[in-house]
Design a protein around this motif. Structure first.
Motif, short mmCIF file in Angstrom:
data_model
loop_
_atom_site.label_atom_id
_atom_site.label_comp_id
_atom_site.label_asym_id
_atom_site.label_seq_id
_atom_site.Cartn_x
_atom_site.Cartn_y
_atom_site.Cartn_z
N GLU A 190 -19.72 -14.17 60.20
CA GLU A 190 -20.01 -15.59 60.24
C GLU A 190 -19.32 -16.32 59.07
O GLU A 190 -18.74 -17.39 59.24
CB GLU A 190 -21.53 -15.76 60.14
N ASP A 209 -18.62 -6.35 54.45
CA ASP A 209 -19.76 -5.65 55.05
C ASP A 209 -19.55 -4.14 55.08
O ASP A 209 -20.37 -3.41 55.65
CB ASP A 209 -20.06 -6.22 56.46
N GLU A 242 -24.02 -10.22 53.73
CA GLU A 242 -24.97 -10.00 54.83
C GLU A 242 -24.40 -10.47 56.17
O GLU A 242 -24.68 -9.88 57.20
CB GLU A 242 -26.28 -10.78 54.57
N LYS A 243 -23.68 -11.57 56.14
CA LYS A 243 -23.19 -12.15 57.40
C LYS A 243 -21.69 -12.36 57.32
O LYS A 243 -21.21 -13.49 57.43
CB LYS A 243 -23.88 -13.51 57.63
#
Lengths: 480, 480
Positions: free
Chosen positions: A11, A217, A7-8
């Motif tokens: 990060e 991603d 999801e991230k």
């Protein structure tokens, strides 16, 4: 670490580089980082495996200078056009201006091929197959990302010369097989080889074949490419050989660039999980970590851990005893985050019973192992781990390809799946660049080219952008 | 090759580099050479052995950027003075001037120590021990010589930080022991560690200890040096830690620079003979070469050579079958000149009898070996070879030290023996530089400093140059 990699991803990637101490971005020159020990130790193993494979395939190692005189650099026109905006120039030595500026190598064709023309005279000098493990420097104007894009990166470049086009084409295939054998089988990085469209070729190449992989991603990351240079460099650099009929002929060339630095980015991205790194067994700086538990009887425990260390090292494995003052729980997390494949916990009970708990990083499971069976167990656990990692990487990669025949379908596929979208396309020659630009502008997506391993022609289909008759199926997607 | 290494060393050295294809000097930038495969393969092994030893001693590998911003470079005054005449400056990226010029690393103190100040906060961050295997670039104005002095050279630099001076001093001793263990025991390069006089220290160091070796004509060549930097860099770079009493203290530092490139020069010079190279077994790119003889029954012979190759490779050795079209005699010479330790000759007779002739490069002798005993034989021959090489190197080195107490004796010793001449000397502090200059001017000889391993004071002796009371015995000689 506890960040959702899927999801991230951005990060997660930033965090793992900091937490696992892979790179320090605080070096005070923009676009340059310090590659920290944990990353360097892993990349050194990656280099070794690649170099071994190259040497098995008769490439010899060479070290060329890092500087290239301006005159060399300007011999091949497309090449200089392709690189000139990115070259760092050395213009001074001490207080004095240099007579001729020196380019800091952005890639080594123009350094090497001038020497090739001295080394190659007759057929007995061919094939010439060389590689160098080195750094290259490019004054990138795009934003940089550690291990992915930087102004300095660590790679291998291999350069070959042959007497026939056929041999050069075979070399391209061999380069692809090496990518499969090392980058996929050893580093667990799945990829697809695409033939790049005309407008996206390596400057000076006839054909460019690039291995594209994906980040978690779903965006695309380019891994090594292999280039059929043909005689495009041989002619201006005057690299010729005397053929059977006594005629001077230009050689046929290829080059191939496995960028270890960028593979390291994919390796950590694809194989890691929300808790941190998972490093393939062969590449892990430490393959096993021993953690002493509740060391009331410290002597007894440390005697045993040293014994085990010795036995495991004698079997050729890399092992670390972490007897630092931190708590076991902290150490568990720390080494898990750093991706050490196996952890052994040893307390007094274990010393007495001769049986240990071994925790596996890749599936999080624990097993009991007898001391006498430890070395053999590590052997098969390593094999199990590699298989499981490849399976996981395949699963992630394999459902990331979809097909679209309209702009709407394309947009939907890009949004829902990411990865590679297969589309009918007008042309991969220069006239197709307009449709490519349109796709880029509208969706920030790039045409990656035709798939190399699957040859297929769209019959009666229309280019999804211009609506003209489609001549190719190409794959498109968003780059990381 | 058939040049007297002792009588005509310079010629021998130039010739071996060409004949054994170690370096190509035709690269079109002055002071830069192409390091050719045979040299690179050997140096890669040299790097591996050194790196392994460094890691055993808890140094971690790191990769720092090749560029250093001007501001870092100017933090330590002596250091910038010492290097500024030699720095290559990058001033442009593409067409644009860089905002701040970047130094192409001449050595990495100023790149690393700025980061050290970020990494080191408390005592738990110490000791910090790092090394990098890399290249450095210096705009040398002296004449360059392949593998000895160049504008680009390949080395390792190790940098350490400690909380006490004692630990830093111990590190200097450990660096010396590593030099002994690897450069002497493995590379067969004898040396003496000297403490350099004040005027010849590394810019910024408190003490510089340098290992001097000799080339065959008796001239001195400097090998790695280890430096006690003290707090000279820690203070301006602000590398401090919080001590027990809660006070910020500057760390104590050392650095050590085993230059693999230059060690390679000594390795070939000391171990070679009039016929070419002799490469230590562990370092040889190929350790054994098989030469098929009179191959009338080619299939039979090549089947056997392949069998042997496999067996020998499985035992972990590097072997080459030379089945090229050249004559056996040519091949014998070629591989001898390239320094391959052992040669096996295989003809039909050998295939039938299962017994081969094995020729040893280091003593020129031949022995008969049964196929079944080959692997074991190689093992002990390798040990025999290493011992013989060390003995030969020691013999060359050990009689190259003499003593002189007058200028006349000095001149005589220098002329007759070369090597190191031990002399009573006024002072190794800055006031001694005048006598050093006088010696240099008159005899082209340099003061190398006091011997580290033998501490002795000249009682009642006079400095051979100025005639004042001698405070030290120093060693002097001509540099290559």
């Amino acid at each position: 670490m506890n960040i959702s990699k899927k999801e991230k991803f951005s990060e997660w990637f930033t965090e793992i580089i900091k937490e696992a101490e892979l790179g320090d971005l605080r070096y005070n020159v923009k676009g340059f980082i310090v590659n920290m020990p944990w990353a360097v130790m892993t990349m050194k193993k990656m280099y070794s495996l690649y170099e071994e494979e190259l040497e098995k395939n008769d490439h010899l190692p060479v070290w060329f200078p890092a500087v290239i005189p301006k005159e060399n650099f300007e011999i091949e026109k497309e090449h200089v056009e392709g690189f000139k905006a990115e070259v760092f120039w050395i213009t001074k030595g001490g207080d004095k201006e240099l007579e001729e500026p020196l380019a800091l190598r952005p890639t080594s064709e123009t350094a090497m091929y001038k020497m090739f023309s001295l080394w190659i005279q007759g057929k007995t000098d061919l094939p010439l197959k060389m590689y160098q493990s080195t750094q290259v420097w490019r004054h990138e104007t795009k934003s940089t990302r550690p291990f992915m894009r930087g102004r300095e990166f660590h790679w291998i470049e291999s350069h070959c010369a042959f007497s026939t086009r056929k041999e050069a084409e075979d070399q391209v295939l061999q380069d692809m097989r090496m990518t499969e054998k090392i980058m996929y089988q050893e580093f667990c990085i799945p990829f697809i080889f695409f033939e790049r469209p005309e407008w996206d070729k390596f400057p000076g190449a006839i054909h460019t074949y690039a291995a594209d992989s994906l980040v978690p991603d779903g965006r695309i990351i380019q891994q090594p490419s292999t280039h059929l240079l043909g005689q495009n460099f041989a002619k201006p650099f005057n690299i010729t050989f005397l053929d059977e009929s006594g005629k001077r002929e230009p050689v046929w060339q290829t080059c191939y660039g496995p960028a270890i630095w960028r593979m390291f980015a994919s390796l950590i991205s694809i194989n890691g999980d929300d808790r941190g790194l998972i490093i393939p067994f062969k590449l892990a700086p430490y393959q096993i970590v021993i953690i002493p538990i509740n060391p009331k009887n410290l002597d007894k425990i440390s005697k045993k851990t040293e014994e085990i260390k010795k036995a495991v090292e004698n079997a050729g494995f890399r092992i670390k005893i972490d007897s630092s003052a931190k708590t076991p729980g902290f150490k568990f997390n720390q080494w898990e985050m750093k991706g050490v494949p196996f952890r052994i916990e040893i307390g007094e009970k274990e010393v007495d019973s001769g049986e240990f708990t071994l925790a596996k990083r890749f599936d999080g499971k624990k097993i009991k192992v007898k001391e006498s069976e430890l070395v053999g167990t590590i052997d098969w656990l390593a094999a199990e781990m590699q298989e499981a990692m490849l399976k996981k990487a395949d699963e992630f990669f394999s459902d990331k390809t979809s097909t679209a025949e309209t702009i709407e379908e394309f947009e939907k596929a890009l949004k829902e799946k990411g990865g590679f979208v297969r589309i009918p396309f007008c042309s991969v020659e220069m006239e197709g660049v307009k449709c490519s630009d349109a796709l880029k502008e509208k969706f920030h997506a790039d045409i990656r080219g035709e798939r190399f391993d699957v040859k297929e022609k769209p019959k009666g289909k229309k280019c999804i952008i211009c609506g003209k008759e489609a001549k190719h199926y190409v794959y498109a997607g968003r780059q990381y």
